[in-house]
Structure formats: structure tokens, C-alpha cells
Write an enzyme that holds these catalytic residues in place. Structure first.
Site, PDB file in Angstrom:
ATOM      1  N   GLU A  43      54.507  40.328  47.450  1.00 10.79           N
ATOM      2  CA  GLU A  43      54.186  41.492  46.614  1.00 10.79           C
ATOM      3  C   GLU A  43      53.612  42.606  47.490  1.00 10.79           C
ATOM      4  O   GLU A  43      52.667  42.379  48.242  1.00 10.79           O
ATOM      5  CB  GLU A  43      53.174  41.063  45.553  1.00 10.79           C
ATOM      6  CG  GLU A  43      52.482  42.171  44.811  1.00 10.79           C
ATOM      7  CD  GLU A  43      51.302  41.647  43.992  1.00 10.79           C
ATOM      8  OE1 GLU A  43      50.387  42.450  43.711  1.00 10.79           O
ATOM      9  OE2 GLU A  43      51.283  40.452  43.641  1.00 10.79           O
ATOM     10  N   THR A  71      49.928  45.996  41.700  1.00 11.71           N
ATOM     11  CA  THR A  71      49.019  47.089  41.334  1.00 11.71           C
ATOM     12  C   THR A  71      49.795  48.215  40.656  1.00 11.71           C
ATOM     13  O   THR A  71      49.606  49.399  40.932  1.00 11.71           O
ATOM     14  CB  THR A  71      48.242  47.614  42.564  1.00 11.71           C
ATOM     15  OG1 THR A  71      47.778  46.503  43.348  1.00 11.71           O
ATOM     16  CG2 THR A  71      47.022  48.427  42.157  1.00 11.71           C
ATOM     17  N   LYS A 131      49.022  36.924  34.948  1.00  9.70           N
ATOM     18  CA  LYS A 131      48.138  36.916  36.118  1.00  9.70           C
ATOM     19  C   LYS A 131      46.688  36.826  35.639  1.00  9.70           C
ATOM     20  O   LYS A 131      46.179  37.733  34.973  1.00  9.70           O
ATOM     21  CB  LYS A 131      48.360  38.209  36.915  1.00  9.70           C
ATOM     22  CG  LYS A 131      47.320  38.502  37.985  1.00  9.70           C
ATOM     23  CD  LYS A 131      47.622  39.858  38.604  1.00  9.70           C
ATOM     24  CE  LYS A 131      46.501  40.332  39.515  1.00  9.70           C
ATOM     25  NZ  LYS A 131      46.806  41.639  40.140  1.00  9.70           N
TER      26      LYS A 131
END
Length: 214
Positions: A43, A71, A131
Site C-alpha cells: 500500500e 490514507t 481495517k
């Protein structure tokens, strides 16, 4: 255009490496070692300078690597990430509009959540994996407790996960793990101590394989 996310690779090695604010000139060396050691999912956070270009570069150079964007906090970030070819999206929050857009684009999304209500909201909105963030404040037992009534939900703890404790999160029911600085050692990268970094990657892979074998 995004390449398909490989669930087979993720399930075989469910560690998501989180690269945040990495100098672009060190990307190739780090990712080469990452893949050579058997890690398959990566990521790039959108608050990294040149994140979109990095995602595109890695997609071209490593067709067998899951390369996603992290993000992702708003529609603008999501648009940039999808145009760059991110094969999955990770957010620190639960935003139902972002989740819906990812579903429309056939791109897996892992939204961030903390409480049982937030976790259920993210899952109900269409998250493939939720998450759990920040997981370090909660610990493995929290995952076990949440999954007792919500056992259909797939959780991926992020924050506070390290080499010493990551199998404990898996034992508690996590389907994956997100690791940033605990995986990408800052000092080793700054000093270009590539053998040290490679050894560290291998330690995670070896420990996971031993855990799975047992």
C-alpha cells in the site's frame, strides 16, 4: 486502469506493507526485496509525495504484486488513486460514499473503523475487509470479542502490529495485517542497510509460514 486484486496472493500471505512518505529513489530497491522475500501486497499512502506515480510505476514493474492506495480520505484522493491504477483502496475512516464508489469501480476497499458500530457500518456498506485502526490500543482480545457476535466480518488490524505479536492477531481471527514502520525499518532504509531490511522481511514471512504450518 486498475489491475485485478489477487485474493489468492493476499490469503496466502496476508501482510499488507504500508509505505508512507518513502523517498522515490529508494522505492525500487525496497519493493524488489519485498517481493523476493515472498510478500505480495503493498500500500502506498496518498500523503506520500508522488504517490500516484509510485503506484503506476510498481504496477508496470511488478505485475504479480497487489499495489493499492492508502490514507484515502476524500473523493479527490480516490479519483487520483483509481486513475493511477490502485488495485485496492485503504482508508483510515468509514465513508460510505467512498465505499460505494469503490464498489462501482470493482476495486476492493478496506475502510478504517474502531468501534463495533463503526465496523458493522463499514461492512454493511460493502467493505471486503474492515481495517481495525488503531489496533495497538485494543490488542488481539478485542478482535476475538468483536468477532464473537460479528463472525461474518473480516478484520485487518493496523497500528501496533509487529513481528512479536502479529500471529496473536491472526489467532484472534484477523484475516490480514497492516504494517508500516514495524515492517519498513526507518533506520535501515535511511542507511541503505538492504541486507538488514531483507532479513527483517524474511523474519515476517518465515514466522507466518511456521504459524500457518502449525
Amino acid at each position: 486502469m486498475s489491475k485485478p486484486f489477487s485474493w489468492e496472493q493476499f490469503n496466502d500471505m496476508p501482510i499488507v506493507g504500508i509505505l508512507r512518505k518513502l523517498p522515490a529513489h529508494k522505492l525500487e530497491k525496497i519493493v524488489s526485496l519485498y517481493q523476493q522475500c515472498g510478500l505480495t501486497t503493498l500500500e502506498i499512502t496518498m500523503n506520500t509525495e508522488g504517490a500516484a506515480e509510485m503506484i503506476q510505476q510498481l504496477n508496470d514493474a511488478y505485475p504479480n504484486l497487489n499495489v493499492g492506495a492508502g490514507t484515502v480520505c476524500n473523493q479527490k484522493d480516490l479519483d487520483v488513486a483509481l486513475r493511477a491504477g490502485a488495485s485496492f483502496i485503504v482508508t483510515p475512516i468509514t465513508d460510505e460514499k467512498l465505499i460505494a464508489r469503490c464498489k462501482e469501480s470493482n476495486v476492493p476497499v478496506f475502510p478504517g473503523a474502531f468501534t463495533p458500530s463503526e465496523i458493522y457500518k463499514a461492512w454493511s456498506a460493502g467493505a471486503e475487509v474492515v481495517k481495525l485502526f488503531p489496533a495497538g490500543l485494543l490488542g488481539p482480545k478485542y478482535i476475538k470479542d468483536v468477532l464473537a457476535p460479528l463472525d461474518q466480518i473480516k478484520l485487518m488490524p493496523v497500528g501496533g502490529v509487529d513481528l512479536q505479536n502479529f500471529t496473536e492477531f491472526l489467532q484472534a481471527g484477523a484475516v490480514g495485517l497492516g504494517l508500516g514502520s514495524q515492517l519498513f525499518l526507518k533506520e535501515a532504509i535511511e542507511n541503505e542497510a538492504w541486507e538488514q531490511l531483507e532479513s527483517h522481511f524474511k523474519a515476517f514471512v518465515d514466522k507466518y509460514r511456521a504459524y500457518r504450518g502449525s
